[in-house]
Design a protein around this motif. Structure first.
Motif, PDB file in Angstrom:
ATOM      1  N   ASN A  44       0.859  -1.182   0.000  1.00  0.00           N
ATOM      2  CA  ASN A  44       0.000   0.000   0.000  1.00  0.00           C
ATOM      3  C   ASN A  44       0.897   1.235   0.000  1.00  0.00           C
ATOM      4  OD1 ASN A  44      -1.682   2.136   0.783  1.00  0.00           O
ATOM      5  ND2 ASN A  44      -2.815   0.925   2.264  1.00  0.00           N
TER       6      ASN A  44
ATOM      7  N   ASN B 154      -3.271   4.803   3.130  1.00  0.00           N
ATOM      8  CA  ASN B 154      -4.626   5.189   3.534  1.00  0.00           C
ATOM      9  C   ASN B 154      -5.500   3.951   3.575  1.00  0.00           C
ATOM     10  OD1 ASN B 154      -4.356   4.829   0.806  1.00  0.00           O
ATOM     11  ND2 ASN B 154      -5.896   6.339   0.263  1.00  0.00           N
ATOM     12  N   SER B 155      -6.466   3.970   4.452  1.00  0.00           N
ATOM     13  CA  SER B 155      -7.432   2.884   4.538  1.00  0.00           C
ATOM     14  C   SER B 155      -6.737   1.538   4.669  1.00  0.00           C
ATOM     15  CB  SER B 155      -8.342   2.895   3.288  1.00  0.00           C
ATOM     16  OG  SER B 155      -9.417   2.029   3.462  1.00  0.00           O
ATOM     17  N   TRP B 156      -6.070   1.370   5.781  1.00  0.00           N
ATOM     18  CA  TRP B 156      -5.300   0.157   6.057  1.00  0.00           C
ATOM     19  C   TRP B 156      -6.117  -1.103   5.877  1.00  0.00           C
ATOM     20  CZ3 TRP B 156      -0.246   0.927   7.178  1.00  0.00           C
ATOM     21  CH2 TRP B 156       0.127   2.181   7.669  1.00  0.00           C
ATOM     22  N   TYR B 157      -7.406  -1.029   6.159  1.00  0.00           N
ATOM     23  CA  TYR B 157      -8.229  -2.223   6.268  1.00  0.00           C
ATOM     24  C   TYR B 157      -8.938  -2.596   4.978  1.00  0.00           C
ATOM     25  CZ  TYR B 157      -7.462  -0.509  10.955  1.00  0.00           C
ATOM     26  OH  TYR B 157      -6.874  -0.025  12.091  1.00  0.00           O
ATOM     27  N   THR B 158      -8.772  -1.780   3.944  1.00  0.00           N
ATOM     28  CA  THR B 158      -9.524  -1.949   2.710  1.00  0.00           C
ATOM     29  C   THR B 158      -8.644  -2.526   1.617  1.00  0.00           C
ATOM     30  OG1 THR B 158     -10.872  -0.041   3.316  1.00  0.00           O
ATOM     31  CG2 THR B 158     -10.944  -0.769   1.013  1.00  0.00           C
TER      32      THR B 158
ATOM     33  N   ALA C 236      -7.173  -0.432  -1.307  1.00  0.00           N
ATOM     34  CA  ALA C 236      -6.094   0.515  -1.047  1.00  0.00           C
ATOM     35  C   ALA C 236      -4.725  -0.075  -1.338  1.00  0.00           C
ATOM     36  CB  ALA C 236      -6.156   0.983   0.399  1.00  0.00           C
TER      37      ALA C 236
END
Length: 123
Positions: free
Chosen positions: A98, A102-106, A109
């Motif tokens: 990544n 941003n948006s570690w969980y998505t 990303a």
């Protein structure tokens, strides 16, 4: 960046495994890294992530306290130490890169993905 995951296997409940993900092709430290997993018949879900320098980590509730993510930027490798494994941890584990953190969980990303390594935990 190319990612190669390894270290999976068949273990018993309570055992430990360490997964590795070797990166090549671009500057490894430019990427935050994550681990996801996909159990048979289920969607792929977030497991853990680590920032570019390794100073920040985050975990899914289901693995917090049992799994530890780390990285060695000199070796272009990210690790997932898995302790006290449970049958529910059985899945294919994927590492991912990544660039913007941003948006570690998505999943969307993460720009680059490894091929996955199978972890099977027997009861």
């Amino acid at each position: 960046v190319q990612l190669q995951a390894s270290g999976g296997g068949l273990v018993q409940a309570g055992d430990s495994l360490r997964l590795s993900c070797a990166a090549s092709g671009r500057t490894f430290s430019d990427y935050a890294m994550g681990w996801f997993r996909q159990a048979a018949g289920k969607e792929r879900v977030f497991v853990a992530a680590i920032s570019w320098s390794g100073g920040y980590t985050t975990y899914a509730d289901s693995v917090r306290g049992r799994f530890t993510i780390s990285r060695d930027n000199a070796k272009n490798t990210v690790y997932l130490q898995m302790d006290n494994l449970e049958p529910e941890d059985t899945a294919v584990y994927y590492c991912a890169a990544n660039q913007y953190g941003n948006s570690w969980y998505t999943q969307s990303a993460y720009e680059y993905w490894g091929q996955g390594t199978q972890v099977t935990v027997s009861s």
